[in-house]
Design a protein around this motif. Structure first.
Motif, mmCIF file in Angstrom:
data_model
loop_
_atom_site.group_PDB
_atom_site.id
_atom_site.type_symbol
_atom_site.label_atom_id
_atom_site.label_comp_id
_atom_site.label_asym_id
_atom_site.label_seq_id
_atom_site.Cartn_x
_atom_site.Cartn_y
_atom_site.Cartn_z
ATOM 1 N N LEU A 104 -14.970 68.204 61.632
ATOM 2 C CA LEU A 104 -14.111 68.050 62.826
ATOM 3 C C LEU A 104 -13.275 67.516 62.451
ATOM 4 O O LEU A 104 -12.567 66.511 62.375
ATOM 5 C CB LEU A 104 -15.196 66.938 64.058
ATOM 6 C CG LEU A 104 -15.122 66.633 64.731
ATOM 7 C CD1 LEU A 104 -14.042 67.776 65.862
ATOM 8 C CD2 LEU A 104 -15.711 65.560 65.415
ATOM 9 N N GLN A 136 -14.558 73.148 66.875
ATOM 10 C CA GLN A 136 -13.002 72.859 68.052
ATOM 11 C C GLN A 136 -12.493 71.621 67.676
ATOM 12 O O GLN A 136 -14.045 70.342 68.280
ATOM 13 C CB GLN A 136 -13.746 73.413 69.340
ATOM 14 C CG GLN A 136 -12.663 73.347 69.816
ATOM 15 C CD GLN A 136 -11.759 74.042 69.177
ATOM 16 O OE1 GLN A 136 -11.938 75.179 69.537
ATOM 17 N NE2 GLN A 136 -10.334 73.785 69.200
ATOM 18 N N TRP A 138 -9.935 68.278 68.891
ATOM 19 C CA TRP A 138 -9.800 67.489 69.917
ATOM 20 C C TRP A 138 -8.340 66.832 69.608
ATOM 21 O O TRP A 138 -8.375 66.026 68.697
ATOM 22 C CB TRP A 138 -11.148 66.503 70.548
ATOM 23 C CG TRP A 138 -10.810 65.971 72.063
ATOM 24 C CD1 TRP A 138 -9.591 65.461 72.086
ATOM 25 C CD2 TRP A 138 -10.654 67.378 72.935
ATOM 26 N NE1 TRP A 138 -9.345 64.789 73.342
ATOM 27 C CE2 TRP A 138 -9.831 66.508 74.727
ATOM 28 C CE3 TRP A 138 -10.849 68.665 73.531
ATOM 29 C CZ2 TRP A 138 -9.530 66.823 75.178
ATOM 30 C CZ3 TRP A 138 -11.058 68.874 74.480
ATOM 31 C CH2 TRP A 138 -10.312 68.247 75.013
ATOM 32 N N VAL A 166 -16.739 66.615 71.998
ATOM 33 C CA VAL A 166 -16.218 66.991 71.080
ATOM 34 C C VAL A 166 -17.673 66.383 70.167
ATOM 35 O O VAL A 166 -18.079 67.207 68.497
ATOM 36 C CB VAL A 166 -14.936 67.023 70.558
ATOM 37 C CG1 VAL A 166 -14.471 66.915 69.652
ATOM 38 C CG2 VAL A 166 -14.226 67.961 71.629
#
Length: 185
Positions: A104, A136, A138, A166
């Protein structure tokens, strides 16, 4: 339970990036993960800059990456890219240090002009290091990360909701991958 290495690439001791990561670590812990924090700024600069692969601190950091099932990488954005400190760490890790890992990427910065740093600067490096799944990421604006006089962290409402989503998606992806690997053994 998966093991998550939470890496802060900020050079600052009072970093909003690091504080945000530690805040998110609590969410991951509540979801049943073991979280190991790593503040890159605590590693010896000479070992990082001199690419001293055998230095005990670099060996320990490399072992932490190897042990982790998932990696959260947080960085402030400087000049439209991730921090040089984070780059120094990534450079001393083995080429495939992220092989099989769920990753992440998170970034913080002063303006939305830096929002693409995750996709155009950080994600390609994480992918070339063998990450099995880069979820994905952030980007959070600095102004949405509020630190009180007592050191408590508050994230602005909209940003907080997005970060929860997220982190939960990362946790779900990590759980799915861990279950898949366990079933195949």
């Amino acid at each position: 339970m998966a093991t998550v290495l939470s890496v802060s690439g900020s050079p600052s001791a009072t970093s909003r990036t690091a504080r945000l990561l530690r805040h998110l670590d609590r969410r991951l812990t509540a979801r049943g993960h073991e979280v190991i924090p790593l503040d890159v700024r605590t590693l010896p600069a000479a070992a990082l800059l001199g690419a001293d692969f055998g230095h005990p601190a670099i060996v320990a950091a490399t072992e932490s990456f190897a042990r982790a099932d998932g990696i959260v990488v947080g960085t402030p954005v400087y000049k439209a890219a991730y921090s040089g400190l984070l780059k120094s760490l990534l450079d001393v890790l083995p080429q495939h240090a992220l092989a099989g890992k769920t990753v992440l990427p998170l970034a913080t910065g002063g303006t939305t002009a830096h929002v693409l740093a995750i996709d155009y600067a950080l994600r390609p490096v994480l992918s070339t290091m063998g990450a099995a799944h880069v979820v994905q990421g952030w980007f959070t604006l600095d102004r949405d990360i509020l630190v009180g006089d007592d050191g408590t962290l508050t994230v602005a409402e909209g940003a907080a909701e997005a970060l929860v989503q997220v982190v939960d998606r990362f946790s779900d992806a990590l759980d799915s991958r861990t279950a898949l690997l366990t079933a195949s053994r």
